[in-house]
Design a protein around this motif. Structure first.
Motif, short mmCIF file in Angstrom:
data_model
loop_
_atom_site.label_atom_id
_atom_site.label_comp_id
_atom_site.label_asym_id
_atom_site.label_seq_id
_atom_site.Cartn_x
_atom_site.Cartn_y
_atom_site.Cartn_z
N LEU A 137 0.93 -1.29 -0.13
CA LEU A 137 -0.32 0.05 0.00
C LEU A 137 1.16 1.13 -0.39
O LEU A 137 1.63 1.24 0.95
N PRO A 138 0.53 1.95 -0.73
CA PRO A 138 0.84 3.81 -0.58
C PRO A 138 1.44 4.02 0.72
O PRO A 138 0.58 3.84 1.88
N LEU A 139 2.09 5.13 0.63
CA LEU A 139 2.54 5.64 2.41
C LEU A 139 2.07 6.91 2.33
O LEU A 139 2.48 7.64 1.72
N LEU A 140 1.99 7.58 3.62
CA LEU A 140 1.38 9.15 4.28
C LEU A 140 2.97 8.80 4.63
O LEU A 140 3.49 8.17 5.77
N LYS A 141 4.28 9.46 4.13
CA LYS A 141 5.41 9.98 4.76
C LYS A 141 5.24 10.62 6.00
O LYS A 141 6.04 10.54 6.76
N GLU A 142 4.58 11.75 5.89
CA GLU A 142 4.61 12.44 6.62
C GLU A 142 2.73 13.18 7.23
O GLU A 142 2.07 13.96 6.02
N ILE A 143 2.64 13.53 8.11
CA ILE A 143 1.42 14.68 8.17
C ILE A 143 1.59 15.97 9.41
O ILE A 143 0.97 15.60 10.43
N GLN A 144 1.21 16.65 8.69
CA GLN A 144 2.60 17.85 9.26
C GLN A 144 1.07 18.81 9.70
O GLN A 144 1.58 20.00 11.01
N GLY A 145 0.39 18.40 9.98
CA GLY A 145 -1.18 19.14 10.76
C GLY A 145 -2.17 20.10 9.46
O GLY A 145 -1.51 20.06 8.51
N ARG A 146 -3.57 21.19 10.12
CA ARG A 146 -3.67 21.61 9.63
C ARG A 146 -3.16 22.97 8.98
O ARG A 146 -1.85 23.19 9.33
N SER A 147 -3.43 23.25 7.69
CA SER A 147 -3.09 24.10 6.88
C SER A 147 -3.31 25.28 7.99
O SER A 147 -2.25 26.76 7.28
N THR A 148 -4.08 25.23 8.70
CA THR A 148 -3.74 26.74 9.36
C THR A 148 -3.67 26.66 10.66
O THR A 148 -2.82 27.56 10.98
N ASP A 149 -2.32 25.04 10.65
CA ASP A 149 -1.28 25.40 11.46
C ASP A 149 -0.05 26.28 11.67
O ASP A 149 0.91 25.53 12.49
N PHE A 150 0.20 26.90 10.28
CA PHE A 150 1.28 27.38 9.58
C PHE A 150 1.11 29.27 10.64
O PHE A 150 -0.29 29.13 10.36
N VAL A 151 2.18 29.75 10.56
CA VAL A 151 2.54 31.21 11.20
C VAL A 151 2.95 31.79 9.58
O VAL A 151 4.15 31.09 9.67
N ILE A 152 3.22 32.69 9.99
CA ILE A 152 3.88 33.70 9.08
C ILE A 152 4.25 34.90 10.21
O ILE A 152 4.05 35.53 10.73
N ALA A 153 5.66 34.91 10.04
CA ALA A 153 6.69 35.46 10.06
C ALA A 153 6.95 36.79 10.11
O ALA A 153 6.36 37.23 8.54
N ALA A 154 6.97 38.18 10.55
CA ALA A 154 6.77 39.49 10.35
C ALA A 154 7.97 39.81 8.77
O ALA A 154 6.89 40.50 8.06
N ASP A 155 8.54 38.87 8.41
CA ASP A 155 9.18 38.99 7.29
C ASP A 155 9.22 38.35 6.73
O ASP A 155 9.49 37.99 4.87
N GLY A 156 7.22 37.58 6.39
CA GLY A 156 7.07 36.79 5.29
C GLY A 156 7.45 35.35 5.61
O GLY A 156 6.60 34.57 4.25
N THR A 157 8.40 34.61 5.99
CA THR A 157 8.57 34.12 6.40
C THR A 157 7.36 32.74 6.58
O THR A 157 7.16 32.79 7.96
N VAL A 158 7.39 31.52 5.96
CA VAL A 158 6.19 30.53 6.85
C VAL A 158 6.81 29.48 7.15
O VAL A 158 8.07 28.97 6.55
N MET A 159 5.95 29.39 8.43
CA MET A 159 6.40 28.36 9.07
C MET A 159 5.75 27.19 9.86
O MET A 159 4.73 27.80 9.39
N HIS A 160 6.03 26.39 10.15
CA HIS A 160 5.46 25.30 10.98
C HIS A 160 4.53 25.55 12.55
O HIS A 160 6.18 26.09 12.77
#
Length: 225
Positions: free
Chosen positions: A117-140
């Motif tokens: 069976l195919p695999l999910l390598k990683e489940i990082q969370g909700r798309s809204t579980d990411f934050v954006i730094a003041a300089d525009g950098t997107v991080m989990h």
């Protein structure tokens, strides 16, 4: 006789929310047996299950899983994006390319257990579980979660990124929480989000669950630059 034999429990299955490593360790110690993760959705049913070898196997007999970018383009294995599900197990109302709102990655390496069976390598969370730094950098959001988890006496928390300029932190605390922890939280958040960001920490009695009954640790209302 081992603890698992005493309790008669061979394995603990968990689902609904993301399983963190420290939670897996606590559950394993409490029940004296392995923990198997499961991934699914309210509208899509079960999508993947963890085998004893650790692989998250997609139930590909009746589900097609794709990873797409913001424009809906299918991403190759190893590239993260939103998990999209086509569920053909029901003839009444099949879901075609249902966007789950979760971020994940498909694996290109077969599982050591031998299943095909195919695999999910990683489940990082909700798309809204990411934050954006003041300089525009997107991080989990985990970049902020780890700061809070390391503070003694933090019983529960919720981070609300109101904008690129302002982030709220709600804390439910217990002894030995101290004022110095608030200062460490503010410093840590500013190091990741930006020195100019206002970080407002509030001590509250409780943090209500979402309408779904789940608890969300990260909520971001910030917009990319």
């Amino acid at each position: 006789m081992s603890l698992s034999d005493q309790l008669g429990i061979k394995v603990v299955f968990v689902t609904s929310e993301r399983l963190y490593d420290h939670q897996r360790e606590v559950i394993t110690e409490a029940f004296g047996c392995p923990v198997a993760n499961g991934y699914g959705g309210r509208d899509a049913g079960f999508i993947a299950h963890e085998c004893p070898a650790g692989g998250m196997h997609i139930t590909a007999e009746d589900i097609i899983v794709e990873i797409v970018d913001e424009q809906g383009n299918v991403q190759p294995e190893g590239v993260s994006g939103e998990i999209v599900v086509t569920h053909l197990a029901t003839s009444d109302f099949p879901f075609i390319r249902y966007r789950t709102g979760d971020i994940g990655t498909l694996d290109s390496i077969p599982c050591a257990c031998g299943r095909g069976l195919p695999l999910l390598k990683e489940i990082q969370g909700r798309s809204t579980d990411f934050v954006i730094a003041a300089d525009g950098t997107v991080m989990h959001g985990l970049a902020l979660v780890y700061i809070l988890r390391d503070q003694p006496g933090v019983k529960a928390f919720k981070v609300i990124q109101e904008s690129l300029e302002m982030t709220q932190v709600l804390l439910v605390t217990e002894p030995p929480f101290a004022q110095q922890s608030v200062e460490k939280i503010v410093t840590g958040f500013k190091q990741r989000l930006g020195a100019s960001v206002l970080v407002q920490v509030s001590i509250v009695d409780s943090i209500p669950a979402e309408k779904s009954g789940k608890f969300r640790y990260i909520v971001s209302n910030a917009k990319p630059l």
